[in-house]
Each structure stands twice: as C-alpha cells, then as structure tokens.
Design a protein around this motif. Structure first.
Motif, short mmCIF file in Angstrom:
data_model
loop_
_atom_site.label_atom_id
_atom_site.label_comp_id
_atom_site.label_asym_id
_atom_site.label_seq_id
_atom_site.Cartn_x
_atom_site.Cartn_y
_atom_site.Cartn_z
N UNK A 157 2.78 39.81 -14.46
CA UNK A 157 3.99 40.22 -15.19
C UNK A 157 4.85 38.98 -15.36
N UNK A 158 5.12 38.61 -16.61
CA UNK A 158 5.84 37.37 -16.90
C UNK A 158 7.20 37.68 -17.50
N UNK A 159 8.23 37.04 -16.97
CA UNK A 159 9.57 37.11 -17.54
C UNK A 159 9.89 35.74 -18.13
N UNK A 160 9.89 35.65 -19.44
CA UNK A 160 10.08 34.34 -20.09
C UNK A 160 11.46 33.77 -19.75
N UNK A 161 11.50 32.50 -19.43
CA UNK A 161 12.78 31.88 -19.13
C UNK A 161 13.45 31.44 -20.43
N UNK A 162 14.77 31.45 -20.43
CA UNK A 162 15.52 31.08 -21.63
C UNK A 162 15.78 29.59 -21.72
N UNK A 163 15.82 28.91 -20.57
CA UNK A 163 16.08 27.46 -20.59
C UNK A 163 14.91 26.74 -21.26
N UNK A 164 15.19 25.74 -22.10
CA UNK A 164 14.13 25.05 -22.84
C UNK A 164 13.27 24.19 -21.92
N UNK A 165 12.03 23.98 -22.33
CA UNK A 165 11.14 23.09 -21.60
C UNK A 165 10.47 22.14 -22.60
N UNK A 166 10.14 20.94 -22.13
CA UNK A 166 9.34 20.00 -22.89
C UNK A 166 7.87 20.25 -22.58
N UNK A 167 7.02 20.04 -23.56
CA UNK A 167 5.58 20.23 -23.37
C UNK A 167 4.84 18.99 -23.86
N UNK A 168 4.01 18.44 -23.00
CA UNK A 168 3.15 17.31 -23.40
C UNK A 168 1.70 17.78 -23.41
N UNK A 169 1.04 17.59 -24.54
CA UNK A 169 -0.37 17.94 -24.67
C UNK A 169 -1.18 16.67 -24.48
N UNK A 170 -1.95 16.61 -23.42
CA UNK A 170 -2.69 15.37 -23.10
C UNK A 170 -3.74 15.08 -24.16
N UNK A 171 -4.14 13.81 -24.21
CA UNK A 171 -5.12 13.41 -25.21
C UNK A 171 -6.46 14.10 -24.98
N UNK A 172 -6.85 14.30 -23.72
CA UNK A 172 -8.12 14.98 -23.47
C UNK A 172 -8.06 16.44 -23.93
N UNK A 173 -6.90 17.06 -23.81
CA UNK A 173 -6.75 18.43 -24.29
C UNK A 173 -6.79 18.47 -25.82
N UNK A 213 -9.66 7.62 -26.88
CA UNK A 213 -10.57 8.20 -27.86
C UNK A 213 -9.89 8.97 -28.97
N UNK A 214 -8.55 9.01 -28.98
CA UNK A 214 -7.87 9.71 -30.07
C UNK A 214 -8.13 9.04 -31.41
N UNK A 215 -8.41 7.74 -31.39
CA UNK A 215 -8.69 7.04 -32.64
C UNK A 215 -9.91 7.65 -33.33
N UNK A 216 -10.91 8.08 -32.55
CA UNK A 216 -12.11 8.67 -33.13
C UNK A 216 -11.81 9.99 -33.83
N UNK A 217 -10.77 10.69 -33.36
CA UNK A 217 -10.39 11.95 -34.00
C UNK A 217 -9.91 11.73 -35.43
N UNK A 218 -9.34 10.56 -35.69
CA UNK A 218 -8.80 10.25 -37.02
C UNK A 218 -9.76 9.42 -37.88
N UNK A 239 -6.60 4.63 -40.57
CA UNK A 239 -6.30 6.04 -40.31
C UNK A 239 -6.08 6.31 -38.83
N UNK A 240 -6.63 5.44 -37.98
CA UNK A 240 -6.53 5.60 -36.53
C UNK A 240 -5.15 5.26 -35.98
N UNK A 241 -4.37 4.49 -36.70
CA UNK A 241 -3.21 3.84 -36.11
C UNK A 241 -2.08 4.78 -35.66
N UNK A 242 -1.77 5.86 -36.40
CA UNK A 242 -0.63 6.68 -35.96
C UNK A 242 -0.76 7.30 -34.58
N UNK A 243 -1.99 7.50 -34.10
CA UNK A 243 -2.18 8.16 -32.79
C UNK A 243 -2.46 7.18 -31.67
N UNK A 244 -2.44 5.88 -31.96
CA UNK A 244 -2.77 4.89 -30.92
C UNK A 244 -1.54 4.62 -30.05
N UNK A 245 -1.65 4.78 -28.73
CA UNK A 245 -0.48 4.59 -27.86
C UNK A 245 -0.03 3.14 -27.74
#
Length: 958
Positions: free
Chosen positions: A839-855, A612-617, A556-562
């Motif tokens: 006050x935030x003005x959302x930008x229209x250009x797309x961005x990539x987002x990486x969610x770290x393993x610790x997060x 430690x992502x393996x422990x999550x699975x 079960x751990x394998x899909x998240x292992x880098x």
C-alpha cells in the motif's frame, strides 16, 4: 621572420587580446584538441589555429569584433553535423558553451524563441505540450542545433519548402562581421541599426530593386525556390521582401555563417498532429513509383519517402523487415522501388478518411507488395527504421579507409523518374556500384549515398569527374538544385555559378561584399574562387581499430557523452586515435606522435566514462568505450599481477576500503567539513592524484549483511545479492536515513511478503565490472564466473529470481551469465513483484530522479519513471544529464569528469526538493556532490512511502 613565424605571432596577438575578455581556459590551443575539432560530418578536414568557447552574447560580440579588427578569418560551429564542410576552419573556430540553450515558448506555442545552442529535438519537446513543433525536421534533429538548422536552412522529411526556417522565421538577433548586434524584433535596435548601417541597408534595397526590375532573373529565382534549394545565398529574399531589415534577416537563413552569427531566432511554429499513420508500398519500377508520387503531391499527405531497389536490398537482412523486402533482394529485382508514406490528421476521424482516400489513389498504380497504413506506433517505427537505416547500411559495409558521401539534390517532380534513371546510370559509369538513392519525393529531393576513397590521385579524380557529371545533370540538364537541404559548404561552392549562372552568382558575390566587407566570416564556403575547392582539404579515414573503423564522424554520439564538456567526445576520440595510428605507421613526425599519445592518454582514455551510450546514438552501432577498454588492457605484467591478486583477495581489498572509509569518516567528525576538504585536497595533490577525491557525501563504512539460508516456508523467495558497493558503502554522514542499503532492501522485500536468501561468502564476490572497466578482462571474467556459480546454486539452479541492488552490476551480470538466471535490478523487481504487494501513499514533496546509463541502455527509462511517479507526485528528471560520469571510481580518481557531466544538474533542483533517487551507489555519491541534495537508492523512497498491503476484511451486513 618566416611566414609561419608571422602567422604564429598574429594568432598569439589575437589570443592576447581575447584573454582580456575571456578566461584563458576557454581559448584552446592544445594541438591534439585543435586536431580533434578539425572535423565535422563532412569528408573535409581543416585544423584551426585557435578555438574560442564563448559563454555570453558579449563574449561573442567581442570575439567577432576582435577578429574583424585584426582581419583574421572566423568560423562558427553549432553541433558540427554539417555534411558539406561548412563548420571547419584553418583559422579561428568559435563554438558555444551550454549557456546558449535558453528558450521561451510564446503565444501558447504559436512561436518559440531559441538560442543557437539548443538541440532541435529539445525545442520540439518544449512545444509538445502545445501540440506544436518547429517547421524544420532534419534527420539529425536529435543532435543538430538551432544555430546550424537556421544557418543551413535545413529541412527534412515533412518540412518541404513551406515549413523551413526561411518560411517560418518570425525574427532573429544577429552579430555582423564588424561586431554590430541587431535584434529584428526590437524597434530600438532596428532604429539604431538604420542609423549606423544605412549604407548597408541602402545597398540591399538597391540590390533588391534591380533584381525585381530584371524579369528574367526574378523568374529564375522563383523557379529555383519552388524546389528545395540551399545552393548559395537565399536570393528569394531579394524578391520576397522590400524592407532591407527583412531582406537581411532572410539572407542570414542558409548563409552558413558567412554573413554573420545568429545569436537567437524566433520561429512561427507548426502543428504537430497527434494522429498519424504510416504505410510502405512497393511498385514494379521507378516510373510507376514516380507517377504515384506525382499523384500524391496533389493531396495532403505529410511525407513521401522514395527508396530505390538498392536501398531496399541494403536493409533486407535487418531484423524486423517485412519479408517481401528480403524476397526482392533474393530475386535480384533491380527495378522495384518503394514509397514510405506518412499521413497526419487533426482527429482520428480525419486520419481514417485520409487513409481511405490515399489507399484508393495508391491502388491505381498496382503496388506489388505493401504494408498497409497503420496507426500502431511500433509498426510505424519499424517502417521508418527502414528509411533511417539506409545511410548507416552503406556506412557499415564500406571498406576501411573509405568515407561515406551523401549528396543531396532536387529535381522538378514531373521529371523525377527520368532523373533517377540518369543518376543510376552515372553510378554505373563511374563504378559506384554500391550507391543507392532515397529521398523526400514530394519535394523532388533525392539523396544518394556512396563510398569513396581519397588515398590516391586516381580516386580523387574519379570523384571529381563524377561530381562534374552530377552537376551537369542536375543544374543544367534538369534545372534542379545541387544542394536541396544540406547547405553549399565547400562541397558545392565551385558549382554555385553553374547552377545560378553568372548573373545570379554576381548577386551572391555582391551580398558577401556588402555584409562581410573584410571577408573574414567562413571564407571558402558558398563563395570560393577555387574551382577545385571540393577536392581540397580532403579528410583521410585511415584504419585504426576494427571497433571504430566504421565511424563516419557524424557526431550523433556527442550529446550523450559525459566527457563532451571536459575532454573529447566519441567522434573526437576516434578522430584523434585514427591520426595516432596513421603517425605510428608513417613515422613522419615522431615528436608530434609522442605529444598526441601523451595528450590522448588523458583526453581519450582516462576521461572516457566508457558507458556505451554513444553506441545508442551511433548509426553504425560503434561503442567507442569498447575501444577505450581495449586500450586500457595494455598493462604491464605488474599491473596484471596486481589485478589477479585483487581478484583472488577481493574480500581483503574490500575490508581495506571499508577501513579507509571508516578513517575518513572519523577524521571528518573530528576536524569538520571545511578542514577535511582542505586536508584531503592537499593529500590528493601531494600523492599526484593517486589518493581518491574526498567529498562530504563520501559514504560511511558498513560491514555488510549476514548470510540468510532458505527455510521450508511457503512464502515467495528471492535471492538478494548486495553489490560490493552496497556491502561496504553506507549512507553519507548527514544522511536522512542512516540505514545501509541492504537493510532498506530487506525491509521492502519483507513488507512485500518475501523470504530473502542471502548467499554465503559474499565478501569475496564481485560481478567483475571494476576489472572490466580498468581493462582486466581475464580477472573480470573470473569474478563473474565465481558469482554466477554462487547465484546458480542459491537460486536453486535458476528457479528463484535474483535481485541485485545496483544497476551496473545487473548489466554486467546479464551480459556474462547464463540466461537461465533471472536477474533483476531494483526498479524492475519492484515493478514486477513488489509494488502490487504494498500500500503506497505518494509523497507530495518533489524528488529528483537519475536514470543510470546502464538502465537507459536496457530500455528501462520509462519503467523507472513510472515506478518513481507511483511513489511521488512530482518527479524531476533533469535535462541534458544522460550519464553522471562517475563511471565506477572515476568520480574519485577523475572527479572533473563527474563535475562536467553533471554541470547542468544543480540549477534544475527545485527549491523545495531535498532528495534524489537512482539505482547505483557510486553514481549517487557524485549526484549528491553536484546537486546539493542527497541521492540514494529508489528502495529508500519505496520503503518510506509504503506499508505491507493489508488484507481486505469482510463487512457483515445485519
């Protein structure tokens, strides 16, 4: 020439032929890797001679055809979560690269075309916008792949017999043993196949006709498939269909790779209801419980999970359990049983009508305890955690050296109560006192879990005798199914004839001979002449390390292992380390031990990101990274001395690193990117890879911020701790914004009205993470303690919040520092304190987002996405990227780990996307290198799209 020599020459000839169509790096012969792949989720082990990683359909055809021509056995593997030993081989093991993950949603979600390498849960995510899902819903759906789901006819909690792969099949492509390709949805492919394989199709038609003409046999087949049944081949195909193409493709379902390779499959999908409710009901005994099941089977309930008294007792001490479960356990109630029930509705009104109807029916059976039906998602998830926790509950308490066995049978639902009683008596008779029973009650499908050692002949005989008794009970006494959904494999192959009788078994033998004329496909699975096949090739589970001894090798751990595409997965690390420890104890083969130790240093230790992502699975909460970190502690005294000196002179070390970055940056400016790459690569090779990898995205050197003491201002205050990475690593040379991270952070905080406190003596500070990951826990603890004291004073003894700009530092600090310190990473702090002040003005250009393993581990993924979407209209979170693999400095020292972990990234960057965001400076270096765009801290985006909130002005009306 000896037999071994002849075998080696045979496989060497095979390798020579395969290298004509496949690159040599995808033909694996390394002994350590072969051993690592010799396990699946079952309790069997077979070590392959060769592993072939196929990347394309043509490669798969070529590999299968070559093995056919040379009469060399071949086994296919998808995810390796098989529980009956059907995904292991002592010959050739064919596995898939990640190129086999294509899909196409068709007819507004009514159908979906899938390649065999896509994970089941991923298929459902593609269908979710259409309110649909695939029919099969195995418990391993977050790990198992479509190829395995179809080849094993896997089902699950809500699937029953109506929604499995057999019933929802729309068409497939297959490769037969001789290398012939057939697409059953392509008329031209069918026409060609009818021409080239007329003999096979005529034989199947003749077999079907003779089966239909045999009334007793036809009736038996119908009876068997009113229950869940995956014992043997899908003989119902012979009476359900007349066209031999239909017969063949339905025989492929549940054939466990013994008839051919499923190259793709098209499913008719099923409705995934948006409105759901769950409830838990306990009854006084198993008879009452099963009477309730019989009544519920006449209704439209979606799922009914039965749990016996031992099941309930096994999870009684788990957090969040209803109090009455612990009460039953304390009272020693061995009679009670429970039903976990799920209802689905097309609308909220329909669901509530069902709740009323089903509650009335249940009340008639006088439940002794209950958690009534709830639509609250957290409540439902907590209830289902009881059911999902049963298998790991046994695994977690098993004795070291034993394995966990989960058997899977089905009984006629009207006889379910007496069948449970008889099974429980067998547990007593054979001393399986820890065994527990649970299962999909609507289908009469029961799982029973127990622990077993195979280290003595006495134990092997106990298991063998028990299985004889179980087979007699299920197949003969109750006319049930010996395998309801886990596949026959090697485990039940000796008992197929017992269940189906001689006539039925001869049909299966005939099918195998017709379709696989040379018997090369997964020999020994389903059809096996050995009556002791279920007790051959048993897997040893020797003690290795307390951290991993509970591992059941489920995968079960394998899909998240880098590192899964580069070296070993957590399951494989545990497998290999167990063998190393066994060899150390026995000293039976010192040369093999030395070879395995050497290979494991790279495959197991050096290329483990230890996130430690393996422990999550993991169902038993194993963090293989903890073991790897412990192994990294086995340093020489000189290494310990260096670590201690580095901790004591951290500022000097940091300044040296900054000088190195500065030299690299100036050299880059002089010689240009191309020459710099060549020069840096040469230096790295010459140093034996001691000199870190250089990339064009290498940060420029910065000097860090000046200390800022608190004032008497009434402004909100925050203590800002810039990580050592942020203090020394600036933006890359061609960055869109050349300000260092700490300047951007100060800008955002001041816009939000904060007074920022930056402590003194930052150069010497470190959270300890670099030392921890390299296996120097004493120095790591010392640095963490120093920083804790600094932050404790700066935060006025925990009165002020502390912002750290790097996620891994936050994670380390929260794990090691006193809880009175309120420490935040950037997304958390922005969400709680900052965004409302801007006050935030959302930008229209797309961005990539990486969610770290610790997060991810801290449950921040949703919040991180929410904050980014507050700043940008189009946020792309790449699929199949859990951890970037940079792992502190691994991206410099072992850049191949970073490259492997991020291999799917570049292709997912939209054409008009120029920027990516995260919350870890080192991760961002690797992300930039492997995506082609610049990644930087989310604080850059927030600063770019925001301004200080303007005070509202009153408008006078005259």
């Amino acid at each position: 020439m000896t037999g071994n020599d002849a075998m080696e020459r045979r496989y060497q000839n095979l390798i020579n032929r395969l290298t004509m169509t496949l690159p040599s790096e995808r033909i694996i012969t390394d002994p350590t890797l072969l051993f690592a792949y010799g396990t699946d989720a079952s309790f069997y082990r077979m070590t392959p001679q060769v592993i072939v990683q196929v990347d394309t359909l043509d490669e798969a055809i070529s590999t299968i055809k070559t093995c056919y021509q040379m009469a060399i056995p071949l086994t296919f593997r998808a995810a390796g979560t098989s529980l009956s030993g059907q995904a292991i081989s002592d010959s050739v093991l064919m596995i898939l690269t990640d190129s086999w993950r294509e899909y196409e949603v068709k007819d507004e979600g009514a159908k979906i075309w899938l390649q065999p390498g896509i994970i089941g849960a991923e298929a459902n995510r593609r269908l979710a916008p259409f309110g649909r899902k695939i029919g099969p819903d195995p418990a391993s759906i977050n790990t198992c792949k479509i190829g395995g789901i179809a080849a094993n006819n896997a089902s699950g909690m809500c699937c029953g017999t109506a929604k499995n792969s057999y019933r929802t099949l729309a068409g497939m492509s297959m490769i037969l043993a001789d290398g012939t390709y057939l697409d059953t949805l392509n008329p031209e492919s069918i026409r060609q196949f009818r021409t080239t394989h007329s003999a096979l199709l005529n034989a199947l038609s003749s077999l079907a006709m003779s089966c239909k003409d045999n009334q007793a046999l036809s009736d038996k087949i119908r009876h068997k498939y009113r229950l869940k049944n995956t014992t043997g081949y899908s003989l119902n195909a012979l009476i359900d269909f007349s066209d031999p193409i239909d017969i063949l493709q339905h025989l492929m379902i549940g054939s466990e790779g013994t008839l051919g390779f499923i190259a793709d499959i098209t499913y008719n999908t099923v409705v995934d209801h948006a409105h759901k409710a769950s409830g838990l009901f306990v009854f006084r005994d198993i008879e009452t419980t099963c009477l309730a099941v019989s009544e519920l089977s006449k209704t439209s309930v979606a799922a009914v999970e039965l749990m016996d008294s031992r099941s309930l007792a096994s999870v009684a001490d788990k957090p969040g359990m209803p109090p009455f479960i612990q009460t039953l356990s304390q009272q020693g109630d061995n009679e009670a049983a429970a039903l976990l029930i799920e209802l689905h509705g097309a609308s909220e009104q329909q669901l509530y009508s069902q709740i009323i109807e089903i509650t009335e029916k249940i009340t008639k059976f006088a439940p002794t305890h209950e958690v009534g039906f709830s639509v609250d998602k957290p409540t439902c998830e907590q209830l289902w955690s009881i059911r999902k926790g049963l298998f790991p509950a046994v695994g977690a308490v098993r004795e070291t050296g034993t394995t966990v066995i989960i058997e899977d049978v089905a009984f006629p639902i009207e006889q379910l109560a007496s069948a449970v009683r008889d099974l429980q008596q067998l547990f007593v008779d054979f001393d399986y006192h820890e065994a527990l029973i649970f299962g999909h009650a609507l289908a009469g499908n029961l799982h029973f879990v127990f622990t077993q050692a195979f280290d003595t002949q006495r134990e092997v005989k106990r298991y063998s005798d028990f299985m004889d008794a179980v087979s007699q009970l299920v197949a003969i006494d109750y006319k049930g199914s010996l395998k309801a959904e886990h596949g026959t494999g090697r485990n039940m192959a000796p008992f197929v004839e017992m269940e189906w009788g001689r006539e039925g078994y001869q049909l299966m033998q005939a099918i195998k001979r017709m379709v696989d004329t040379r018997g090369i496909l997964n020999p020994g699975v389903i059809i096996n002449d050995s009556r002791s096949a279920h007790i051959e090739n048993l897997k040893e589970m020797p003690a290795a390390d307390p951290i991993i001894d509970a591992c059941i090798e489920c995968g079960f751990c394998e899909p998240v292992c880098p590192s899964r595409k580069l070296s070993l997965t957590p399951r494989q690390r545990n497998t290999v380390y167990r063998e190393i420890r066994r060899l150390e104890r026995t000293q039976e083969d010192r040369s093999r031990l030395a070879e395995m130790r050497k290979a494991f240093q790279y495959f197991g230790v050096d290329t483990c990101a230890a996130t430690g992502l393996c422990a999550e699975r993991c169902p038993v909460d194993i963090d293989t990274g903890d073991m790897v970190r412990r192994l990294r502690q086995e340093h020489t005294q000189f290494g310990e001395t260096i670590a201690r000196w580095s901790g004591e002179h951290f500022g000097t070390l940091a300044r040296t690193a900054a000088v190195g970055l500065g030299i690299a940056d100036r050299t880059h400016s002089i010689v240009g990117t191309s020459s710099m790459k060549t020069m840096a690569s040469g230096l790295r090779r010459a140093s034996g890879k001691i000199i870190p990898q250089w990339t064009p995205h290498m940060p420029r050197a910065v000097s860090g911020p000046e200390p800022q003491k608190p004032s008497n201002s009434t402004k909100n205050k925050v203590v800002y701790y810039p990580s050592c990475a942020a203090r020394n690593m600036g933006p890359e040379k061609h960055a869109a914004d050349h300000r260092p991270l700490y300047e951007v952070t100060l800008s955002v905080l001041r816009k939000a009205g904060y007074e920022v406190i930056i402590p003194d003596n930052l150069r010497e500070q470190c959270c300890g993470m670099p030392f921890k990951t390299k296996g120097f826990p004493v120095t790591a603890d010392q640095k963490a303690a120093e920083l804790e004291e600094l932050l404790w004073q700066a935060s006025e003894r925990g009165q002020l919040p502390v912002l750290m700009d790097t996620s891994p530092c936050v994670s380390m600090s929260k794990d090691t520092m006193r809880s009175e310190l309120s420490i935040f990473e950037p997304f958390e702090f922005v969400a709680k304190f900052v965004l409302s002040q801007l006050d935030v003005t959302r930008q229209s250009e797309p961005v990539m987002l990486h969610i770290t393993c610790t997060s991810r581990k801290r449950g921040l993924a949703g919040l991180i996405q929410e904050i980014t979407e507050a700043c940008c209209e189009h946020v792309v979170i790449p699929e199949d990227v859990s951890c970037c693999g940079f792992s502190g400095d691994k991206g410099f020292t072992h850049p191949e780990l970073n490259t492997a972990a991020l291999s799917p990234l570049r292709a997912q960057v939209p054409e008009n996307c120029r920027e990516g965001y995260s919350n870890s400076r080192t991760c961002e270096i690797g992300l930039s290198e492997n995506s082609g765009i610049e990644y930087r801290s989310i604080l850059y985006l927030i600063d770019k799209v925001s301004r200080a909130k303007q005070p509202e002005t009153e408008v006078s009306v005259f």
